[in-house]
Design an enzyme around this catalytic site. Sequence first.
Site, PDB file in Angstrom:
ATOM      1  N   LYS A   1       0.873  -1.260  -0.092  1.00  0.00           N
ATOM      2  CA  LYS A   1      -0.054   0.077   0.009  1.00  0.00           C
ATOM      3  C   LYS A   1       0.971   1.268   0.137  1.00  0.00           C
ATOM      4  O   LYS A   1       0.750   2.275  -0.668  1.00  0.00           O
ATOM      5  CB  LYS A   1      -0.981  -0.014   1.254  1.00  0.00           C
ATOM      6  CG  LYS A   1      -2.033  -1.070   1.122  1.00  0.00           C
ATOM      7  CD  LYS A   1      -3.255  -0.802   0.190  1.00  0.00           C
ATOM      8  CE  LYS A   1      -4.334  -1.533   0.240  1.00  0.00           C
ATOM      9  NZ  LYS A   1      -4.052  -2.852   0.068  1.00  0.00           N
TER      10      LYS A   1
ATOM     11  N   LYS B   1      -1.513 -10.816 -10.537  1.00  0.00           N
ATOM     12  CA  LYS B   1      -2.234 -11.954  -9.439  1.00  0.00           C
ATOM     13  C   LYS B   1      -3.531 -11.653  -9.608  1.00  0.00           C
ATOM     14  O   LYS B   1      -4.130 -10.258  -9.675  1.00  0.00           O
ATOM     15  CB  LYS B   1      -1.576 -11.491  -8.214  1.00  0.00           C
ATOM     16  CG  LYS B   1      -2.351 -12.317  -7.210  1.00  0.00           C
ATOM     17  CD  LYS B   1      -2.100 -11.826  -5.659  1.00  0.00           C
ATOM     18  CE  LYS B   1      -3.586 -11.465  -5.007  1.00  0.00           C
ATOM     19  NZ  LYS B   1      -3.299 -11.210  -3.736  1.00  0.00           N
TER      20      LYS B   1
ATOM     21  N   LYS C   1      -9.485  -8.975  -6.305  1.00  0.00           N
ATOM     22  CA  LYS C   1     -10.595  -8.245  -6.356  1.00  0.00           C
ATOM     23  C   LYS C   1     -10.155  -6.727  -6.672  1.00  0.00           C
ATOM     24  O   LYS C   1     -11.055  -6.055  -7.389  1.00  0.00           O
ATOM     25  CB  LYS C   1     -11.284  -8.252  -5.030  1.00  0.00           C
ATOM     26  CG  LYS C   1     -11.987  -9.442  -4.763  1.00  0.00           C
ATOM     27  CD  LYS C   1     -12.286  -9.686  -3.260  1.00  0.00           C
ATOM     28  CE  LYS C   1     -12.475 -11.058  -2.969  1.00  0.00           C
ATOM     29  NZ  LYS C   1     -11.918 -11.409  -1.499  1.00  0.00           N
TER      30      LYS C   1
HETATM   31  P1  ADP Z   1      -8.143 -10.638  -2.820  1.00  0.00           P
HETATM   32  O1  ADP Z   1      -6.839 -10.695  -2.612  1.00  0.00           O
HETATM   33  O2  ADP Z   1      -8.839 -10.834  -4.188  1.00  0.00           O
HETATM   34  O3  ADP Z   1      -8.930  -9.467  -2.174  1.00  0.00           O
HETATM   35  P2  ADP Z   1      -8.808 -12.118  -0.405  1.00  0.00           P
HETATM   36  O4  ADP Z   1      -7.548 -11.475   0.171  1.00  0.00           O
HETATM   37  O5  ADP Z   1      -9.969 -12.309   0.060  1.00  0.00           O
HETATM   38  O6  ADP Z   1      -8.434 -12.081  -1.864  1.00  0.00           O
HETATM   39  O7  ADP Z   1      -8.211 -13.834  -0.353  1.00  0.00           O
HETATM   40  C1  ADP Z   1      -8.831 -14.921   0.074  1.00  0.00           C
HETATM   41  C2  ADP Z   1      -7.962 -16.152  -0.145  1.00  0.00           C
HETATM   42  O8  ADP Z   1      -7.777 -16.211  -1.757  1.00  0.00           O
HETATM   43  C3  ADP Z   1      -6.714 -16.114   0.641  1.00  0.00           C
HETATM   44  O9  ADP Z   1      -6.285 -17.577   0.973  1.00  0.00           O
HETATM   45  C4  ADP Z   1      -5.807 -15.810  -0.679  1.00  0.00           C
HETATM   46  O10 ADP Z   1      -4.435 -15.994  -0.396  1.00  0.00           O
HETATM   47  C5  ADP Z   1      -6.309 -16.514  -1.618  1.00  0.00           C
HETATM   48  N1  ADP Z   1      -6.160 -15.669  -3.314  1.00  0.00           N
HETATM   49  C6  ADP Z   1      -6.264 -14.466  -3.280  1.00  0.00           C
HETATM   50  N2  ADP Z   1      -6.166 -14.229  -4.385  1.00  0.00           N
HETATM   51  C7  ADP Z   1      -5.212 -15.237  -5.043  1.00  0.00           C
HETATM   52  C8  ADP Z   1      -4.660 -15.760  -6.159  1.00  0.00           C
HETATM   53  N3  ADP Z   1      -4.663 -14.931  -7.218  1.00  0.00           N
HETATM   54  N4  ADP Z   1      -4.276 -16.721  -6.515  1.00  0.00           N
HETATM   55  C9  ADP Z   1      -4.043 -17.650  -5.510  1.00  0.00           C
HETATM   56  N5  ADP Z   1      -4.821 -17.363  -4.258  1.00  0.00           N
HETATM   57  C10 ADP Z   1      -5.536 -16.382  -3.941  1.00  0.00           C
END
Ligand code: ADP
Length: 324
Positions: free
Chosen positions: A110, A189, A192
């Site tokens: 960030k 990666k 969201k």
């Molecule tokens: P985001 O990064 O999209 O906000 P979250 O932080 O809510 O998603 O992540 C929820 C779960 O999904 C965690 O275990 C995170 O490590 C996994 N995760 C999020 N994005 C990915 C990705 N691109 N590839 C693999 N795992 C992911």
Amino acid sequence: MRILSGIQPSGKPHLGNYFSMMKRMVEYQNENELFVFIASYHAMTTVQNQKELSDGIWNTVLDFLAIGIDPEKSVFWVQSDVPQVTELCWILSNFITVSQLELAHSYKDKIAQGIKPNGGLFFYPVLMAADILAFRTEKVPVGKDQKQHLEFTRDIAERFNRCYGEVFLLPEPDINEEVAIVPGIDGRKMSKSYKNAIYLFSDEKELRKQVMSIVTDSKGIDEPKDPDNSVLYHIYALFLNEEEKQILRDKFLTPGIGYGHIKQELYQKILDYFSDARKKRMELEKQKDYIIDILKEGAKKARSIAEEIMEEVRLKTGLKYDVR
Ligand code: ADP
Ligand code: TRP
């Protein structure tokens, strides 16, 4: 084995979330003690709008139930319904240094983007440690981006235990290297927050648009294509077994098939793969009372387990001062 993981309700779950965590949680639930929660407080570090947060919680609950989390087999709740976790978070904050928190990738990223992180974001790893330690979790299925948070959790638990005796279990991260980082449609990666995600339950038109926007190189129909460096191949392969992956590789390597055609196939594959879940989700949307009951029941169970360990923590730390 006791397995726990959570997801932030900060938007709709995507394929990265699904393959690295959600799917594996469903697979684990038959033979393990499974704990799944919606990390509502974690989402507040970025979502500060009443409707957005409550819709996010509700939608993430529906998605999890639709893909197969069974409340008869698992404990399923919303983080903010279990206050013992925030109580523990405060206590644990004394077992990590500010300089260690400053090293957190989530925080450093960030700063690097020029965003001024709020206190919640800085504190995020401590709350996550409390989520995990409050339930004497043995294994935590997550994506690779959460690895450092698990290291912090273990450090915090070790320091606490050194001070007060063996109260907390040291949890193991459970990262599936094959899907450790799922790429998004732009090759970064999938996230969201990058607007590069393919969501599990988008409507057909939206899904088609997402799939058709996956980046490719400019190889034409009559040229062989490189699967190993292709975002399209990596996303498609998530849905395939070894034999099917080989067939897809051959399609890439043999001239005659264009990217557009492969994308069309992938679009259909995603629709088929989630079609039962999609129907179930539509049914669940009509059963609000039933779902509220599930969450109430889940929170009750989670509170009673977390309360047990909190009693031990209060006693061992001296916070329980009544020594009559
Ligand atoms: P985001 O990064 O999209 O906000 P979250 O932080 O809510 O998603 O992540 C929820 C779960 O999904 C965690 O275990 C995170 O490590 C996994 N995760 C999020 N994005 C990915 C990705 N691109 N590839 C693999 N795992 C992911
Ligand atoms: N930080 C996790 C994420 O962004 C979500 C989360 C919060 C979590 N608490 C947790 C995951 C405890 C596993 C265990 O994905």
